[in-house]
Design an enzyme around this catalytic site. Structure first.
Site, mmCIF file in Angstrom:
data_model
loop_
_atom_site.group_PDB
_atom_site.id
_atom_site.type_symbol
_atom_site.label_atom_id
_atom_site.label_comp_id
_atom_site.label_asym_id
_atom_site.label_seq_id
_atom_site.Cartn_x
_atom_site.Cartn_y
_atom_site.Cartn_z
ATOM 1 N N SER A 142 4.716 15.120 35.164
ATOM 2 C CA SER A 142 4.126 14.257 34.140
ATOM 3 C C SER A 142 4.863 12.926 34.217
ATOM 4 C CB SER A 142 4.350 14.899 32.769
ATOM 5 O OG SER A 142 4.123 13.975 31.721
ATOM 6 N N TYR A 155 9.398 19.527 26.368
ATOM 7 C CA TYR A 155 8.450 19.130 27.432
ATOM 8 C C TYR A 155 9.097 18.136 28.394
ATOM 9 C CZ TYR A 155 3.842 17.743 29.343
ATOM 10 O OH TYR A 155 2.767 17.497 30.163
HETATM 11 P P1 NAD Z 1 -4.921 22.791 29.413
HETATM 12 O O1 NAD Z 1 -4.462 23.276 28.093
HETATM 13 O O2 NAD Z 1 -6.301 22.253 29.574
HETATM 14 O O3 NAD Z 1 -4.730 23.938 30.520
HETATM 15 C C1 NAD Z 1 -3.536 24.675 30.610
HETATM 16 C C2 NAD Z 1 -3.854 26.044 31.190
HETATM 17 O O4 NAD Z 1 -2.604 26.748 31.324
HETATM 18 C C3 NAD Z 1 -4.750 26.902 30.265
HETATM 19 O O5 NAD Z 1 -5.816 27.467 31.023
HETATM 20 C C4 NAD Z 1 -3.800 27.981 29.751
HETATM 21 O O6 NAD Z 1 -4.449 29.231 29.498
HETATM 22 C C5 NAD Z 1 -2.800 28.082 30.910
HETATM 23 N N1 NAD Z 1 -1.535 28.681 30.500
HETATM 24 C C6 NAD Z 1 -0.798 28.401 29.384
HETATM 25 N N2 NAD Z 1 0.276 29.218 29.352
HETATM 26 C C7 NAD Z 1 0.226 29.993 30.454
HETATM 27 C C8 NAD Z 1 1.054 31.028 30.967
HETATM 28 N N3 NAD Z 1 2.153 31.441 30.311
HETATM 29 N N4 NAD Z 1 0.712 31.603 32.134
HETATM 30 C C9 NAD Z 1 -0.414 31.219 32.804
HETATM 31 N N5 NAD Z 1 -1.243 30.271 32.357
HETATM 32 C C10 NAD Z 1 -0.920 29.658 31.192
HETATM 33 O O7 NAD Z 1 -3.828 21.691 29.835
HETATM 34 P P2 NAD Z 1 -3.797 20.548 30.970
HETATM 35 O O8 NAD Z 1 -3.738 19.261 30.270
HETATM 36 O O9 NAD Z 1 -4.823 20.790 32.012
HETATM 37 O O10 NAD Z 1 -2.336 20.801 31.556
HETATM 38 C C11 NAD Z 1 -2.096 21.335 32.855
HETATM 39 C C12 NAD Z 1 -0.735 20.836 33.329
HETATM 40 O O11 NAD Z 1 -0.770 19.411 33.423
HETATM 41 C C13 NAD Z 1 0.428 21.171 32.393
HETATM 42 O O12 NAD Z 1 1.559 21.523 33.141
HETATM 43 C C14 NAD Z 1 0.663 19.868 31.660
HETATM 44 O O13 NAD Z 1 1.987 19.748 31.206
HETATM 45 C C15 NAD Z 1 0.369 18.893 32.774
HETATM 46 N N6 NAD Z 1 0.084 17.530 32.308
HETATM 47 C C16 NAD Z 1 -0.960 17.288 31.453
HETATM 48 C C17 NAD Z 1 -1.196 15.992 31.045
HETATM 49 C C18 NAD Z 1 -2.319 15.658 30.097
HETATM 50 O O14 NAD Z 1 -2.321 14.531 29.570
HETATM 51 N N7 NAD Z 1 -3.279 16.557 29.855
HETATM 52 C C19 NAD Z 1 -0.390 14.944 31.499
HETATM 53 C C20 NAD Z 1 0.643 15.224 32.369
HETATM 54 C C21 NAD Z 1 0.866 16.527 32.773
#
Ligand code: NAD
Length: 260
Positions: A142, A155
């Site tokens: 991130s 985080y």
């Molecule tokens: P999201 O909530 O849409 O998807 C996250 C997925 O992870 C879900 O399907 C959930 O069921 C799964 N998950 C949660 N806990 C879990 C576990 N213990 N084991 C297996 N699966 C699990 O979120 P997203 O925004 O797509 O995030 C995905 C990644 O991207 C994360 O690591 C997040 O930190 C990172 N990220 C997101 C953003 C943003 O702005 N959305 C920015 C930077 C980084």
């Protein structure tokens, strides 16, 4: 077809960024494994890919559970003959000031991001080394791998930690043809972000529109959200890159919020 003949396992691929990465890899010819704690959503995501003519398998996996990780990766290897690419992407967010954070909340977030990255890396790396097929390991970092924001201590800690893990895996994996890199997105409007907009508004005492404009997108060059497609394109670039020239790196995709 930049991923033709390759097998990619993406954790947290039932939703958001991971789902788009799995779909993108499948369109590029990969067989994809959708590993997620939410098995129903993982099955639905795999079914969507199959309907579009791709090859996908849903695997139930809580990335914090050693046995589930080892069993899920063994299942993927049995089904598709091996794993070439791991995208360690599963993650959650928790909005709270340090003074209000419980030890349980801290541990839960670190377990999903860091234990999950370690366990999936170990299982895939063992396989990539022993099978001599090499591979590519990509961590979903991130901008918070580089920058801090208030209310996000676990985080920010976890996302910084992934860069350390990546660099070690890049050094240990090199002799075995295994590369490791980190993708660092800015804000992407997934369920993870939709949930935190009202939470941040409440904590900061401002409106949801102000959270979007003055907190999330304030430092970008154009006031735009990053998209799941943007993140999937960078992840594909790293996954398909053919040599150790690109390893141990972290690439920021954030509309200029953070510039290296
Ligand atoms: P999201 O909530 O849409 O998807 C996250 C997925 O992870 C879900 O399907 C959930 O069921 C799964 N998950 C949660 N806990 C879990 C576990 N213990 N084991 C297996 N699966 C699990 O979120 P997203 O925004 O797509 O995030 C995905 C990644 O991207 C994360 O690591 C997040 O930190 C990172 N990220 C997101 C953003 C943003 O702005 N959305 C920015 C930077 C980084």
């Amino acid at each position: 077809m930049r991923m033709k003949g390759r097998v990619a396992l993406v954790t947290g691929a039932a939703s958001g960024i991971g789902k788009d990465i799995a779909e993108t890899f499948a369109r590029e010819g990969a067989k994809v494994v959708i590993a997620d704690v939410s098995f129903d959503n993982a099955q639905a995501a795999a079914a969507d890919i199959q309907k579009s003519g791709g090859v996908a398998l849903a695997v139930a996996m809580d990335v914090t559970q050693e046995q589930q990780v080892d069993a899920g990766i063994a299942e993927a290897i049995n089904a598709f003959g091996g794993v070439d690419v791991l995208v360690s992407n599963a993650g959650i967010q928790h909005i709270a000031a340090v003074v209000d954070l419980s030890l349980d909340q801290w541990r839960k977030l670190l377990a999903i991001h860091l234990d999950g990255a370690f366990l999936t890396t170990r299982a895939c790396l063992r396989h990539m080394v022993h099978s001599r097929r090499g591979g590519s390991i990509i961590y979903m970092g991130s901008v918070h791998s580089k920058e801090a924001s208030p209310l996000k201590a676990p985080y920010v800690t976890a996302k910084h930690g992934l860069i350390g893990l990546c660099k070690v895996v890049a050094k240990e994996g090199a002799a075995h043809g295994v590369r490791a890199n980190v993708v660092c997105p800015g804000f992407v409007r997934t369920p993870l972000v939709e949930k935190q907009i009202p939470e941040q508004a409440k904590e900061l005492g401002i409106s949801e529109q102000e959270v979007i404009k003055n907190v999330m997108l304030k430092e970008t060059v154009d006031g735009e959200f990053t998209t799941t497609e943007d993140v999937a394109a960078v992840t594909l670039f790293l996954a398909a890159f053919p040599t150790n020239a690109l390893t141990g790196q972290s690439i920021v995709v954030s509309h200029g919020w953070f510039m290296q």
